[in-house]
Design an enzyme around this catalytic site. Sequence first.
Site, PDB file in Angstrom:
ATOM      1  N   ARG A 614     -17.738  10.635  33.714  1.00  0.00           N
ATOM      2  CA  ARG A 614     -17.095   9.761  34.687  1.00  0.00           C
ATOM      3  C   ARG A 614     -15.803  10.401  35.190  1.00  0.00           C
ATOM      4  NH1 ARG A 614     -15.268   3.708  33.054  1.00  0.00           N
ATOM      5  NH2 ARG A 614     -14.901   2.857  35.142  1.00  0.00           N
ATOM      6  N   LEU A 616     -12.216   9.912  36.269  1.00  0.00           N
ATOM      7  CA  LEU A 616     -11.213   8.846  36.105  1.00  0.00           C
ATOM      8  C   LEU A 616     -10.281   8.764  37.312  1.00  0.00           C
ATOM      9  CD1 LEU A 616     -10.271   9.393  32.350  1.00  0.00           C
ATOM     10  CD2 LEU A 616     -11.948   7.808  33.313  1.00  0.00           C
ATOM     11  N   GLN A 624      -7.649  19.748  39.896  1.00  0.00           N
ATOM     12  CA  GLN A 624      -8.050  20.736  38.894  1.00  0.00           C
ATOM     13  C   GLN A 624      -9.062  21.722  39.471  1.00  0.00           C
ATOM     14  OE1 GLN A 624      -6.724  21.202  35.710  1.00  0.00           O
ATOM     15  NE2 GLN A 624      -5.274  19.894  36.759  1.00  0.00           N
ATOM     16  N   GLY A 690     -10.599  20.145  32.758  1.00  0.00           N
ATOM     17  CA  GLY A 690      -9.633  21.008  33.442  1.00  0.00           C
ATOM     18  C   GLY A 690     -10.007  22.478  33.491  1.00  0.00           C
ATOM     19  N   GLU A 691     -10.675  22.991  32.464  1.00  0.00           N
ATOM     20  CA  GLU A 691     -10.922  24.428  32.420  1.00  0.00           C
ATOM     21  C   GLU A 691     -12.305  24.830  32.934  1.00  0.00           C
ATOM     22  OE1 GLU A 691      -8.485  26.390  28.971  1.00  0.00           O
ATOM     23  OE2 GLU A 691      -9.486  24.604  28.223  1.00  0.00           O
TER      24      GLU A 691
END
Lengths: 724, 153
Positions: A614, A616, A624, A690-691
């Site tokens: 999901r 957010l 990102q 994020g990565e």
Amino acid sequence: MTRLVGRGVPRVDGRAKVTGAARYAADNEIAGVLHGFLVMSTIARGEVREIDPSAALAHPGVVAVYTHADMRTLTVPGFPYNRTFIPMQDTRVHYSGQPVAYVVAETLEQAQEAANLVRVRYRAEPPVARLADAPDEPFLPEGFRADQPTETVRGDAATALEQAEVRLERTYGSPMQHHNPIEPHTTTAVWDGETVTLHESTQGVVFTRNVVSAVFGLPPADVRVVSQYLGGGFGAKGPVYPHTLLTVEVARLARRPVKLVLSRAQMYTSNGHRSEFRNHVRLGATRRGTLTAVIGTSTAQVTRTDERTFNTNDSAVNLYACPNIHVRQLGVRLDLPTSGYMRSPETTAHFGLETAMDELSYEIGIDPVQLRMRNLRPTDPQNGRHTASRHLPACYRMAANAFGWKWRNPLPGTTRDGDEYIGWGMATETHSHNAIRSTVALTIGLDGRATLRTATQDIGTGTYTVLTQVAADELGMPLGQVTTLLGDTAFPDASLSAGSSTVPSVVGPVADAAQGARDRVIALATTDPRSPLHGVPAEDVDTEGGRLFARGDRHRSDSYRDVLTRHGRPVETRSHVENTRGHSFGAVFVEVRVQPRLGTVRVSRVAAAYDLGRVLNHRTARGQVIGGVTWGIGFALMEHTAVDPNTARVVNPNLSTYLVPVSADTPSVDVAFVDQPDSGSNALGARGFGETPGTGVPAAIGNAIYHATGRRIRDVPFTQDKLL
Amino acid sequence: MRLNVTVNGRPRQADDVWPGESLLYVLRERLGLPGSKNACEQGECGSCTVYLDDVPVCSCLVAAGQAEGRQVRTVEGLAEGDRLDPVQQSFVDAGAVQCGFCTPGLVVAAHDLLRRTPRPSDEEIREALAGNLCRCTGYEKILDAVRTAADAS
């Protein structure tokens, strides 16, 4: 029920950041603070023979020059310190740019000038700085984390490769790179009796506290670490580094607070780097393109004192379903600083795998997307469990459609626009995420406002905003009625902001604490004869906009403020909810334009789609992606720390010769999300993300360059000299 | 030296200033204005950008003595009370802020661009901001913010 989660609400800390009001670690005014400056070794291997501080001590404003002779014996800490020695404990020099003395003065300029005046004499030994120059064979280090073994074996890869219908064997490489967060590392250490407070630029206040506590033999409660805002970390501020420990000790010796800000040049030897990397990849496949063997042997730099490697070969093990795998991560000892995690560390090895997949697609003669689709399985190949990659086909489809992939002529060198060759390439994006035990505390005050406290931190990704959204939704409050406080070990222990772990680790506890607080307030209202909700069954009360309503009769209502005022005491809850490690996935398609006479490469278009469970907050998630793709462009086209092979010194320790992408290097990115909750994650169905964006970009750019020119380049960065 | 400088419209003084120290150090450590950021100390990244007599400069490259008697405007001086400058507001609205460390310099640089060129082309925006490095956002939303601010003013 959900009103804020999922929406791209603007950052709650945006105003503080555009007005200069946000206080980063070096922005605090500390009375009587001294400025520190490090004297770094100018040799890479050998011994300090003599340090003469007299000229420095004679300089105006200089208070002291500390050397190894002044230091107590400190305890070398464990993870995440990542090395087996602390500098300035003895005379041994392990790398160029190692701290050998520490100057403190009344102003920064005085300290800096005095550091230049400290005379150090050495006994130097010849260093080795490049993998190619190492006299010793690479060796297999012991893994230092149970979840990241240095060797993985599945089936019988050697036999399967021998029997494969199609075989591919290639070597890929990438150079040393540096994180270069825009904010330099900084530590201000303030002792008060036997307790110490650190204003620290860190991705982990709790880890930093634990390390300092271990090194100095202090109870954890006597060490406070504060990091309210962080100016980027990218892994450079995840572990704890020697300069932090030295500053704590020097502040004790000086009996005054000491502030250290590393210079940009010092950040090329002080806070880890992405190691120089070689990746020998062998693939076996059927003529239809089903993988039958994957053998990956990577080599990274380690040091004379440490064996840790950080660029795991996760995707070779986990991404494609292949019955026969043998992956090893070897080390070679060099006279360089210890390397470390750098944003999306799995990119380093993934570049080899995803380039090899492109090469295999040409070898077999099928579309590179089809080749990947043919090797996906709905279960985790390592443990047979269902994984979230079941949405990967949707990612390929969404990104390919947005890009217009179906119009691609697969023959290399066939598309031109004037002088320029145009190429299209793609790759899979994937990265693991961690989950770290986290506790949050939530208080609703008499004014009806909620305050969330937890010792994770916002490193720029949007943690303040997302946690505020989650708490506000669960409480039924507007965003502005909730304040989130982070980055202080005075709050309950929580996740490091690294390994894409913040959302999966902290969102669950925030939601749970907020639900608990809401239920308590509802119970206070429904049992209070003074409340309009008195006698309503608790399960029939809804909360919205800071108010409580009887479902079906919204005229019967109360507010958080009124309930709490009558109650006369704040309502407090605490929660921790464990989550598990996982992976996020995506697909990225790029267009490059290659100028054949100059050898220049420009990325002109990017389309990408992701499955992160999901979403957010679409705005921060998109941020990102764009940031990660930009890192991928830097990795592919320019980033390269040059180390002199004779002296083992970094020769480009600045932002005018270590190139990072600027506004003119980056195209707009077409971003799409599958946005399906992952039932396996208790962070409201969200995974760490994020990565993931950017992991496939270097390979996608290299694959596009091949498509544009017919030239296959297997070493990044793809600079002009390689394309002429 | 005793430094006299007008910062964000207010006359300010600092004593015992070494004329060679940077204006950035004076602002951050002596005048309590840490909005301008130190990141490279040598004019490569733009994080310390301020106006000096209406010209944007890297304050890390300006010696304190050079600022004597002059006007300085920092990121702290762009908003009028609670009302953000349109550039600041558009940075928040567009999602152009992530870690925020390059933001003060970018906001001042973008503010200067729109003062000189109220309707900049994309190329002009890229050129004007090329001296400001950002490691988080990838620039796209920063460009959006400048376009939005240009439309709003």
